[in-house]
Design an enzyme around this catalytic site. Sequence first.
Site, PDB file in Angstrom:
ATOM      1  N   GLY A   1     -80.054 -32.741 -33.684  1.00 34.17           N
ATOM      2  CA  GLY A   1     -81.503 -32.725 -33.478  1.00 34.17           C
ATOM      3  C   GLY A   1     -82.199 -32.698 -34.815  1.00 34.17           C
ATOM      4  O   GLY A   1     -81.590 -32.368 -35.847  1.00 34.17           O
TER       5      GLY A   1
ATOM      6  N   GLN B   1     -88.925 -31.135 -40.744  1.00 32.34           N
ATOM      7  CA  GLN B   1     -87.724 -30.972 -41.575  1.00 32.34           C
ATOM      8  C   GLN B   1     -87.619 -32.080 -42.636  1.00 32.34           C
ATOM      9  O   GLN B   1     -86.865 -31.930 -43.597  1.00 32.34           O
ATOM     10  CB  GLN B   1     -86.454 -30.938 -40.714  1.00 32.34           C
ATOM     11  CG  GLN B   1     -86.367 -29.684 -39.833  1.00 32.34           C
ATOM     12  CD  GLN B   1     -85.108 -29.669 -38.995  1.00 32.34           C
ATOM     13  OE1 GLN B   1     -85.101 -30.210 -37.891  1.00 32.34           O
ATOM     14  NE2 GLN B   1     -84.049 -29.087 -39.503  1.00 32.34           N
TER      15      GLN B   1
ATOM     16  N   CYS C   1     -78.513 -25.057 -38.340  1.00 31.20           N
ATOM     17  CA  CYS C   1     -79.743 -25.792 -38.627  1.00 31.20           C
ATOM     18  C   CYS C   1     -79.553 -26.546 -39.938  1.00 31.20           C
ATOM     19  O   CYS C   1     -79.058 -25.973 -40.918  1.00 31.20           O
ATOM     20  CB  CYS C   1     -80.909 -24.811 -38.753  1.00 31.20           C
ATOM     21  SG  CYS C   1     -82.480 -25.623 -39.106  1.00 31.20           S
ATOM     22  N   LEU C   2     -79.950 -27.813 -39.942  1.00 36.11           N
ATOM     23  CA  LEU C   2     -79.792 -28.626 -41.157  1.00 36.11           C
ATOM     24  C   LEU C   2     -80.674 -28.101 -42.288  1.00 36.11           C
ATOM     25  O   LEU C   2     -80.385 -28.363 -43.456  1.00 36.11           O
ATOM     26  CB  LEU C   2     -80.135 -30.091 -40.842  1.00 36.11           C
ATOM     27  CG  LEU C   2     -79.245 -30.733 -39.763  1.00 36.11           C
ATOM     28  CD1 LEU C   2     -79.771 -32.116 -39.386  1.00 36.11           C
ATOM     29  CD2 LEU C   2     -77.787 -30.805 -40.216  1.00 36.11           C
TER      30      LEU C   2
ATOM     31  N   HIS D   1     -84.776 -24.887 -29.933  1.00 38.31           N
ATOM     32  CA  HIS D   1     -84.593 -24.750 -31.385  1.00 38.31           C
ATOM     33  C   HIS D   1     -85.539 -25.724 -32.117  1.00 38.31           C
ATOM     34  O   HIS D   1     -86.228 -25.332 -33.068  1.00 38.31           O
ATOM     35  CB  HIS D   1     -83.123 -25.045 -31.724  1.00 38.31           C
ATOM     36  CG  HIS D   1     -82.801 -25.109 -33.172  1.00 38.31           C
ATOM     37  ND1 HIS D   1     -81.945 -24.218 -33.792  1.00 38.31           N
ATOM     38  CD2 HIS D   1     -83.184 -25.976 -34.156  1.00 38.31           C
ATOM     39  CE1 HIS D   1     -81.853 -24.525 -35.081  1.00 38.31           C
ATOM     40  NE2 HIS D   1     -82.580 -25.588 -35.318  1.00 38.31           N
ATOM     41  N   GLU D   2     -85.578 -26.979 -31.650  1.00 40.95           N
ATOM     42  CA  GLU D   2     -86.407 -27.991 -32.327  1.00 40.95           C
ATOM     43  C   GLU D   2     -87.892 -27.712 -32.117  1.00 40.95           C
ATOM     44  O   GLU D   2     -88.700 -27.909 -33.030  1.00 40.95           O
ATOM     45  CB  GLU D   2     -86.051 -29.400 -31.827  1.00 40.95           C
ATOM     46  CG  GLU D   2     -84.617 -29.829 -32.077  1.00 40.95           C
ATOM     47  CD  GLU D   2     -84.165 -29.688 -33.523  1.00 40.95           C
ATOM     48  OE1 GLU D   2     -85.005 -29.783 -34.427  1.00 40.95           O
ATOM     49  OE2 GLU D   2     -82.968 -29.461 -33.744  1.00 40.95           O
TER      50      GLU D   2
ATOM     51  N   HIS E   1     -89.238 -25.333 -34.541  1.00 41.04           N
ATOM     52  CA  HIS E   1     -89.584 -25.948 -35.835  1.00 41.04           C
ATOM     53  C   HIS E   1     -91.049 -26.412 -35.847  1.00 41.04           C
ATOM     54  O   HIS E   1     -91.722 -26.337 -36.873  1.00 41.04           O
ATOM     55  CB  HIS E   1     -88.706 -27.176 -36.114  1.00 41.04           C
ATOM     56  CG  HIS E   1     -87.360 -26.863 -36.708  1.00 41.04           C
ATOM     57  ND1 HIS E   1     -87.214 -26.228 -37.918  1.00 41.04           N
ATOM     58  CD2 HIS E   1     -86.102 -27.140 -36.280  1.00 41.04           C
ATOM     59  CE1 HIS E   1     -85.910 -26.115 -38.201  1.00 41.04           C
ATOM     60  NE2 HIS E   1     -85.217 -26.659 -37.220  1.00 41.04           N
TER      61      HIS E   1
HETATM   62  O1  K1U Z   1     -81.601 -28.721 -38.047  1.00 41.70           O
HETATM   63  C1  K1U Z   1     -81.696 -28.886 -36.837  1.00 41.70           C
HETATM   64  O2  K1U Z   1     -82.655 -28.502 -36.211  1.00 41.70           O
HETATM   65  C2  K1U Z   1     -80.559 -29.584 -36.127  1.00 41.70           C
HETATM   66  C3  K1U Z   1     -79.506 -28.649 -35.570  1.00 41.70           C
HETATM   67  C4  K1U Z   1     -79.703 -28.567 -34.070  1.00 41.70           C
HETATM   68  C5  K1U Z   1     -79.078 -27.421 -33.359  1.00 41.70           C
HETATM   69  C6  K1U Z   1     -77.737 -27.122 -33.485  1.00 41.70           C
HETATM   70  C7  K1U Z   1     -77.162 -26.061 -32.794  1.00 41.70           C
HETATM   71  C8  K1U Z   1     -77.958 -25.312 -31.960  1.00 41.70           C
HETATM   72  C9  K1U Z   1     -79.282 -25.594 -31.852  1.00 41.70           C
HETATM   73  C10 K1U Z   1     -79.840 -26.650 -32.535  1.00 41.70           C
HETATM   74  C11 K1U Z   1     -78.156 -29.254 -35.910  1.00 41.70           C
HETATM   75  O3  K1U Z   1     -77.872 -30.351 -35.569  1.00 41.70           O
HETATM   76  S1  K1U Z   1     -77.032 -28.280 -36.807  1.00 41.70           S
HETATM   77  C12 K1U Z   1     -75.564 -29.311 -36.896  1.00 41.70           C
HETATM   78  C13 K1U Z   1     -74.823 -29.385 -35.601  1.00 41.70           C
HETATM   79  O4  K1U Z   1     -75.067 -28.612 -34.703  1.00 41.70           O
HETATM   80  C14 K1U Z   1     -73.781 -30.408 -35.408  1.00 41.70           C
HETATM   81  C15 K1U Z   1     -73.436 -31.297 -36.388  1.00 41.70           C
HETATM   82  C16 K1U Z   1     -72.453 -32.246 -36.172  1.00 41.70           C
HETATM   83  C17 K1U Z   1     -71.814 -32.304 -34.974  1.00 41.70           C
HETATM   84  C18 K1U Z   1     -72.120 -31.416 -33.974  1.00 41.70           C
HETATM   85  C19 K1U Z   1     -73.113 -30.468 -34.188  1.00 41.70           C
HETATM   86 ZN    ZN Z   2     -83.170 -26.542 -37.107  1.00 39.93          ZN
END
Ligand code: K1U
Ligand code: ZN
Length: 169
Positions: A46, A51, A94-95, A136-137, A140
């Site tokens: 997401g 971001q 979270c990225l 979560h998004e 943000h």
């Molecule tokens: O930064 C963000 O908002 C994105 C975040 C979304 C998220 C992940 C876990 C729980 C709630 C919301 C991510 O994408 S973190 C990376 C991630 O979860 C992932 C990366 C590669 C493969 C699978 C998952």
């Molecule tokens: Zn995030």
Amino acid sequence: MALREILVVPHPALKQVSQPVERVDDELRALMDDMLETMYDAPGIGLAAIQIGVPKRVIVMDLARQDEPKQPQYFVNPEILWSSDETAPYEEGCLSVPEIFDEVDRPARVKLRYLNYQGEQIEEDADGMYAVCIQHEMDHLDGVLFIDHLSRLKREQAIKKVKKLVRAA
Ligand code: K1U
Ligand code: ZN
């Protein structure tokens, strides 16, 4: 399409409240295309526009597994119409808070309204990972990070760790 830089804590833009979008046009679709490419490249599941430093109420998501075809989803001006009283824990990442993972409790099910890539209004129910990720998004969009749901000590430790990571890069 272009890859954009993902902002990380403690960048002040991540605390900003994003503004509603007036219309879904080609310029907004170009932003959503860039967001999706940036999210896939990260990689993540997401991404909210803030971001990448754009304070608009726009989210992209793809919850498909690696062995499945891509399933991009686009959310413009998303609203939560209803949340369940029942909550569920999930270990979030979270990225914008790289390499930090911790458990957050959120409503297990929500009902959503949003505009899609074509600007059509959609109402649908979300549960499981979809419910976790959209909440979560949407946080943000209001300047809230998943670490804001943790204790002050854990939040401060997380920011310290990310700062160290960025210095070392
Ligand atoms: O930064 C963000 O908002 C994105 C975040 C979304 C998220 C992940 C876990 C729980 C709630 C919301 C991510 O994408 S973190 C990376 C991630 O979860 C992932 C990366 C590669 C493969 C699978 C998952
Ligand atoms: Zn995030």
